[in-house]
Design an enzyme around this catalytic site. Structure first.
Site, PDB file in Angstrom:
ATOM      1  N   LYS A 128      -5.931 -81.476   0.040  1.00 23.48           N
ATOM      2  CA  LYS A 128      -5.963 -83.052   0.021  1.00 23.48           C
ATOM      3  C   LYS A 128      -7.205 -83.460  -0.944  1.00 23.48           C
ATOM      4  CE  LYS A 128      -2.374 -84.248   2.496  1.00 23.48           C
ATOM      5  NZ  LYS A 128      -1.326 -85.175   2.788  1.00 23.48           N
ATOM      6  N   LYS A 208       4.908 -76.544  -0.165  1.00 27.80           N
ATOM      7  CA  LYS A 208       5.950 -77.001   0.642  1.00 27.80           C
ATOM      8  C   LYS A 208       6.403 -78.496   0.297  1.00 27.80           C
ATOM      9  CE  LYS A 208       2.919 -80.216   3.594  1.00 27.80           C
ATOM     10  NZ  LYS A 208       2.955 -81.180   4.531  1.00 27.80           N
ATOM     11  N   LYS A 211       5.877 -85.494   0.284  1.00 25.74           N
ATOM     12  CA  LYS A 211       6.319 -86.929  -0.225  1.00 25.74           C
ATOM     13  C   LYS A 211       5.386 -86.907  -1.578  1.00 25.74           C
ATOM     14  CE  LYS A 211       6.124 -88.791   4.221  1.00 25.74           C
ATOM     15  NZ  LYS A 211       4.967 -88.463   4.940  1.00 25.74           N
TER      16      LYS A 211
HETATM   17  N1  AQP Z   1       7.782 -79.211   4.022  1.00 24.02           N
HETATM   18  C1  AQP Z   1       7.766 -79.480   5.241  1.00 24.02           C
HETATM   19  N2  AQP Z   1       8.494 -78.548   6.113  1.00 24.02           N
HETATM   20  C2  AQP Z   1       8.417 -78.768   7.428  1.00 24.02           C
HETATM   21  N3  AQP Z   1       7.665 -79.701   8.143  1.00 24.02           N
HETATM   22  C3  AQP Z   1       7.141 -80.529   7.247  1.00 24.02           C
HETATM   23  N4  AQP Z   1       6.322 -81.498   7.706  1.00 24.02           N
HETATM   24  C4  AQP Z   1       5.962 -82.169   6.544  1.00 24.02           C
HETATM   25  N5  AQP Z   1       6.566 -81.473   5.349  1.00 24.02           N
HETATM   26  C5  AQP Z   1       7.075 -80.502   5.947  1.00 24.02           C
HETATM   27  C6  AQP Z   1       6.025 -82.110   9.017  1.00 24.02           C
HETATM   28  O1  AQP Z   1       6.442 -83.604   8.772  1.00 24.02           O
HETATM   29  C7  AQP Z   1       5.522 -84.269  10.060  1.00 24.02           C
HETATM   30  C8  AQP Z   1       5.119 -85.355   9.264  1.00 24.02           C
HETATM   31  O2  AQP Z   1       4.304 -85.252   7.959  1.00 24.02           O
HETATM   32  P1  AQP Z   1       3.437 -86.358   7.687  1.00 24.02           P
HETATM   33  O3  AQP Z   1       4.246 -87.127   6.957  1.00 24.02           O
HETATM   34  O4  AQP Z   1       2.417 -86.743   8.595  1.00 24.02           O
HETATM   35  O5  AQP Z   1       2.363 -85.672   6.736  1.00 24.02           O
HETATM   36  P2  AQP Z   1       2.490 -84.368   5.742  1.00 24.02           P
HETATM   37  O6  AQP Z   1       2.591 -83.171   6.518  1.00 24.02           O
HETATM   38  O7  AQP Z   1       1.343 -84.382   4.827  1.00 24.02           O
HETATM   39  O8  AQP Z   1       3.779 -84.570   4.859  1.00 24.02           O
HETATM   40  P3  AQP Z   1       3.976 -84.856   3.269  1.00 24.02           P
HETATM   41  O9  AQP Z   1       5.384 -85.046   3.034  1.00 24.02           O
HETATM   42  O10 AQP Z   1       3.511 -83.513   2.788  1.00 24.02           O
HETATM   43  O11 AQP Z   1       3.414 -85.917   3.034  1.00 24.02           O
HETATM   44  P4  AQP Z   1       2.242 -86.354   1.924  1.00 24.02           P
HETATM   45  O12 AQP Z   1       2.757 -85.882   0.420  1.00 24.02           O
HETATM   46  O13 AQP Z   1       2.052 -87.799   2.004  1.00 24.02           O
HETATM   47  O14 AQP Z   1       0.939 -85.531   2.348  1.00 24.02           O
HETATM   48  C9  AQP Z   1       4.716 -83.054  10.420  1.00 24.02           C
HETATM   49  O15 AQP Z   1       4.823 -82.633  11.831  1.00 24.02           O
HETATM   50  C10 AQP Z   1       4.824 -82.220   9.417  1.00 24.02           C
HETATM   51  O16 AQP Z   1       4.326 -80.675   9.914  1.00 24.02           O
END
Ligand code: AQP
Length: 344
Positions: A128, A208, A211
């Site tokens: 991050k 992965k 968002k």
């Molecule tokens: N690609 C993924 N595959 C499997 N699980 C995923 N999760 C997120 N991306 C994947 C799971 O979703 C839950 C919530 O995630 P989050 O929104 O709190 O944060 P994140 O993991 O940081 O998701 P993003 O989409 O990558 O958000 P941004 O881009 O804002 O950082 C968690 O249980 C996570 O494991």
């Protein structure tokens, strides 16, 4: 042989059974199929087995740049999509993190039993901070401490997550151990319950699905947008021509088939791809239709829920009130263990 945990596949040893689980999702953008497969659909599956607590973690979301004017909409929208995916507030507890500000007091206490070295090792912080170089703030650094307080405030002893969260969960256990060692047995060591789809890769095939990386399929995407996004998605990198045999084991599209397609189609693709009997274009078209068929009813539930936002707000409020009393009880115990009492 030791008994196996049905969720993690690892030895159960003599750990207490999981009874209450906690997990959260950030309101940082539209929920995508990685969140759906890795988190939401799994959370729904677990509702009949545990006391399930699910949270829209807005305090976490402010660790990166965001628009305060948009945030109330993003919080509600994340909750609505969660409900549309099956997080029924009658059957699980759904709430917004900032509605229980007591959790941040627990996070402060946990800061005092967390080593800087452990936080510096967090790969998510490294990722991050390289993604948000203009805003490497202390909240981003101590994010996993707040996460530990989220889980341990209501004394959850299981956390369903994707594999991106395993290091944070290990730290949550370390914080519980350190606190218990220094101040007496107070917190459970929460177990990681890996999702059946712990890492969904993005359409770029490199990172992965996320968002913030723009490599996702949103749960709100229209059928044509899904077809279009999949048509340009990364597949087996060694398959250059239609006549080349492919390797489903390294193909991101095939791994998505495993989540969205019927067994017989998965088997057919697994065989035909290896002999070049089926090409990537047709394989992607099949995936698109299966994905659309699964997502469309969720979208339609979402549209029904959006028109009654006050019902969702009421459900979130009553969820927060339940968690608030749990966290207040935990804090009473914590303050007492820490000697933070004016009366003796
Ligand atoms: N690609 C993924 N595959 C499997 N699980 C995923 N999760 C997120 N991306 C994947 C799971 O979703 C839950 C919530 O995630 P989050 O929104 O709190 O944060 P994140 O993991 O940081 O998701 P993003 O989409 O990558 O958000 P941004 O881009 O804002 O950082 C968690 O249980 C996570 O494991």
């Amino acid at each position: 042989m030791a008994e196996q945990d049905t969720e993690t596949g690892k030895d159960k040893e003599s750990k207490p059974a999981v009874t209450r689980i906690y997990s959260g999702i950030q309101p940082t953008g539209e929920i995508h199929i990685g969140n759906y497969l890795g988190a939401l659909s799994n959370w729904v599956r677990l509702i009949p087995q545990y006391d399930c607590i699910y949270c829209v973690v807005d305090y976490h979301a402010i660790t990166i740049e965001y628009d305060p004017a948009e945030m109330p909409h993003a919080i509600l929208d994340t909750a609505l999509m969660g409900m549309a995916c099956g997080l029924d507030p009658e059957k699980c507890t759904l709430f917004v993190q900032s509605d229980v500000p007591e959790t941040t007091e627990l996070a402060w206490v946990f800061n005092t039993v967390t080593s800087m070295g452990a936080l510096e090792r967090m790969t998510q912080f490294k990722d991050k901070s390289s993604q948000h170089q203009q805003n490497i703030n202390a909240g981003l650094f101590t994010y996993p401490v707040l996460q530990a307080a989220d889980v341990l405030g209501p004394k959850a002893n299981g956390v369903p997550v994707g594999d991106d969260q395993s290091q944070h969960l290990e730290l949550t256990r370390e914080i519980a151990r350190r606190f218990n060692h220094q101040y007496g047995d107070t917190f459970p060591e929460a177990r990681t319950l890996y999702s059946p789809a712990p890492r969904i890769m993005g359409l770029d095939g490199q990172h992965k699905m996320s968002k913030s990386r723009g490599n996702d399929i949103s749960m709100k995407d229209e059928p044509d947008a899904i077809r279009k996004k999949l048509s340009t998605a990364f597949t087996d990198p060694d398959r250059k021509r239609r006549t080349d045999p492919g390797n489903p084991d390294v193909c991101n599209i095939f791994s998505l088939h495993n989540s969205f397609s019927p067994e017989d189609q998965i088997e057919m693709i697994n065989t035909e791809c290896r002999s070049a009997g089926i090409g990537c274009v047709d394989c992607k078209k099949m995936l698109a239709e299966n994905m659309i068929a699964e997502i469309e009813p969720i979208q339609s539930r979402y549209h029904d829920l959006v028109v009654h936002p006050d019902e969702a707000r009421d459900a979130l409020k009553s969820g927060a009130s339940r968690i608030k009393s749990m966290v207040i009880e935990t804090l009473d115990e914590v303050r007492s263990r820490l000697g933070l009492r004016t009366t003796v």
